[in-house]
Design a protein around this motif. Structure first.
Motif, PDB file in Angstrom:
ATOM      1  N   ARG A 119     -11.662  -2.938   1.579  1.00  0.00           N
ATOM      2  CA  ARG A 119     -11.768  -3.840   1.051  1.00  0.00           C
ATOM      3  C   ARG A 119      -9.663  -3.947   0.585  1.00  0.00           C
ATOM      4  NH1 ARG A 119     -12.053  -1.673  -4.955  1.00  0.00           N
ATOM      5  NH2 ARG A 119     -11.383   0.078  -4.984  1.00  0.00           N
ATOM      6  N   THR A 120      -9.236  -4.807   0.362  1.00  0.00           N
ATOM      7  CA  THR A 120      -7.815  -4.701   0.343  1.00  0.00           C
ATOM      8  C   THR A 120      -7.325  -5.044  -1.187  1.00  0.00           C
ATOM      9  OG1 THR A 120      -7.731  -5.969   2.758  1.00  0.00           O
ATOM     10  CG2 THR A 120      -5.831  -5.960   0.963  1.00  0.00           C
ATOM     11  N   VAL A 121      -6.756  -4.408  -1.984  1.00  0.00           N
ATOM     12  CA  VAL A 121      -6.102  -4.234  -3.535  1.00  0.00           C
ATOM     13  C   VAL A 121      -4.977  -4.593  -3.262  1.00  0.00           C
ATOM     14  CG1 VAL A 121      -6.371  -3.185  -5.744  1.00  0.00           C
ATOM     15  CG2 VAL A 121      -8.333  -2.917  -3.903  1.00  0.00           C
ATOM     16  N   ARG A 122      -4.214  -5.942  -4.125  1.00  0.00           N
ATOM     17  CA  ARG A 122      -3.589  -6.248  -4.154  1.00  0.00           C
ATOM     18  C   ARG A 122      -2.496  -5.089  -6.098  1.00  0.00           C
ATOM     19  NH1 ARG A 122      -1.766  -7.783   0.220  1.00  0.00           N
ATOM     20  NH2 ARG A 122      -3.147  -9.127   1.478  1.00  0.00           N
ATOM     21  N   ARG A 123      -1.729  -4.762  -6.498  1.00  0.00           N
ATOM     22  CA  ARG A 123      -1.377  -4.444  -7.579  1.00  0.00           C
ATOM     23  C   ARG A 123      -0.428  -4.935  -8.365  1.00  0.00           C
ATOM     24  NH1 ARG A 123      -1.348   1.165  -5.833  1.00  0.00           N
ATOM     25  NH2 ARG A 123      -3.183   1.604  -6.156  1.00  0.00           N
ATOM     26  N   LYS A 124      -0.268  -6.688  -8.647  1.00  0.00           N
ATOM     27  CA  LYS A 124       0.902  -7.168  -9.121  1.00  0.00           C
ATOM     28  C   LYS A 124       1.603  -6.429 -10.470  1.00  0.00           C
ATOM     29  CE  LYS A 124      -1.552 -11.485  -7.884  1.00  0.00           C
ATOM     30  NZ  LYS A 124      -2.773 -11.717  -8.343  1.00  0.00           N
ATOM     31  N   ARG A 164       2.112  -2.790 -11.789  1.00  0.00           N
ATOM     32  CA  ARG A 164       1.441  -1.438 -12.083  1.00  0.00           C
ATOM     33  C   ARG A 164       1.345  -0.801 -13.430  1.00  0.00           C
ATOM     34  NH1 ARG A 164       6.116   0.312  -7.883  1.00  0.00           N
ATOM     35  NH2 ARG A 164       5.164  -0.833  -5.691  1.00  0.00           N
ATOM     36  N   GLY A 215       1.862  -1.323  -3.714  1.00  0.00           N
ATOM     37  CA  GLY A 215       2.274  -2.289  -4.084  1.00  0.00           C
ATOM     38  C   GLY A 215       0.919  -3.111  -3.745  1.00  0.00           C
ATOM     39  N   HIS A 216       0.517  -2.085  -2.234  1.00  0.00           N
ATOM     40  CA  HIS A 216      -1.211  -2.536  -1.903  1.00  0.00           C
ATOM     41  C   HIS A 216      -1.497  -1.738  -1.688  1.00  0.00           C
ATOM     42  CE1 HIS A 216       0.739  -4.362   1.501  1.00  0.00           C
ATOM     43  NE2 HIS A 216      -1.086  -4.399   1.693  1.00  0.00           N
ATOM     44  N   TYR A 217      -3.070  -1.843  -0.851  1.00  0.00           N
ATOM     45  CA  TYR A 217      -3.662  -0.793  -0.026  1.00  0.00           C
ATOM     46  C   TYR A 217      -5.152  -1.094   0.336  1.00  0.00           C
ATOM     47  CZ  TYR A 217      -7.034   1.146  -3.506  1.00  0.00           C
ATOM     48  OH  TYR A 217      -8.247   0.452  -4.180  1.00  0.00           O
ATOM     49  N   VAL A 218      -4.988  -1.139   2.098  1.00  0.00           N
ATOM     50  CA  VAL A 218      -6.575  -1.639   3.012  1.00  0.00           C
ATOM     51  C   VAL A 218      -7.662  -0.938   2.950  1.00  0.00           C
ATOM     52  CG1 VAL A 218      -6.943  -2.814   4.771  1.00  0.00           C
ATOM     53  CG2 VAL A 218      -4.319  -3.397   3.433  1.00  0.00           C
TER      54      VAL A 218
END
Ligand SMILES: C[S@@+](CC[C@H](N)C(=O)[O-])C[C@H]1O[C@@H](n2cnc3c(N)ncnc32)[C@H](O)[C@@H]1O
Length: 247
Positions: free
Chosen positions: A130-135, A137, A147-150
């Motif tokens: 999954r790819t998680v984007r953090r808008k 923090r 800012g995000h991780y895969v």
């Protein structure tokens, strides 16, 4: 690999400085002959630890509440705790739930910033793709660099703070023996490869076995000479890292 016989508060300071100290102390909770509180170990352990080192302590919330002033006064700062979940356990007479866990609390020296403490981030190979984007923090969780991780299926995932490991019931040589697999996680996380682990209440020497498997050096101390010899024999029977039979 050294296993000393005697009082750890007297002997262990002479064999440091340690990269990591492990303490599974007697709390005086039971009628077992060896279960007598050792009051002066926190200050001596702090003086024997490298500034980049940390201390892991086994106990219950009851024991940590009772000893919190002793940790603070000796110069220890709380870092984080883990829950060790067992397949079965033993309860105190007033408990209303079956007690199947123990706490492990990490402390570090209060004259050292946390960022200077050795820490190899433990992971488990069970991530899901999954790819998680953090808008945003979350401000209460401190600085997060990406800012995000895969992640990918079967990839590394930060190890969870509740760790299920079977206890050693049925094959233990000590009544409160800790599982080698659990100790190995702590040692790999908090002691650099080749570094020195100090085990102040060694019991069965399980931490010495974990050090052998993880390629760390070890000094343990046990006041009961019979148990100390059993621990020495047990550690000596394990092949050091790199000397096993290759598959
Ligand atoms: C909770 S048990 C440790 C069990 C150990 N973690 C294991 O996995 O086998 C505590 C041990 O500390 C030992 N002990 C008690 N007082 C001590 C002292 N002053 N110095 C060194 N060892 C001591 C006891 O004999 C007992 O074996």
């Amino acid at each position: 690999m050294t296993l000393l016989t005697g009082d750890s508060a007297l002997l262990m300071p002479w064999h440091g400085p340690y990269d990591m100290i492990l303490v599974d102390p007697p709390y005086g909770d039971t009628s077992l002959a060896w279960d007598r509180c050792v009051p002066d170990w926190p200050g001596k352990a702090l003086a024997a630890l490298k500034p980049s080192g940390s201390l892991w302590v086994f106990g219950s919330l009851r024991s940590f509440l009772a000893s919190s002033a002793a940790f603070r006064n000796a110069g220890w700062k709380y870092a984080q705790e883990l829950v060790w979940e067992k397949q079965n356990g033993s309860s105190f007479h007033a408990d209303r739930f079956r007690r199947v866990h123990e706490l492990l609390v990490q402390f570090y020296r209060d004259d050292t910033p946390w960022r200077a403490v050795y820490n190899s981030v433990p992971t488990t190979p069970d991530a899901r793709a999954r790819t998680v984007r953090r808008k945003h923090r979350p401000p209460h969780m401190g600085q997060i660099d990406a800012g995000h991780y895969v992640s990918e299926d079967g990839g590394p995932r930060l190890m969870r703070s509740v760790i299920p490991v079977r206890n050693a019931h049925g094959r233990a040589i000590h009544p409160t023996e800790k599982p080698v697999a659990l100790l190995e996680i702590l040692i790999r996380t908090s002691c650099p490869p080749g570094g020195l682990v100090g085990d102040w209440f060694a019991g069965s020497g399980a931490a010495g076995v974990a050090c052998r498997l993880a390629g760390r050096r070890y000094v343990g101390c046990e006041i009961d000479p019979v148990m100390a010899q059993k621990a020495r024999d047990r550690i000596a029977s394990v092949l050091p890292l790199g000397e096993g039979i290759s598959p």
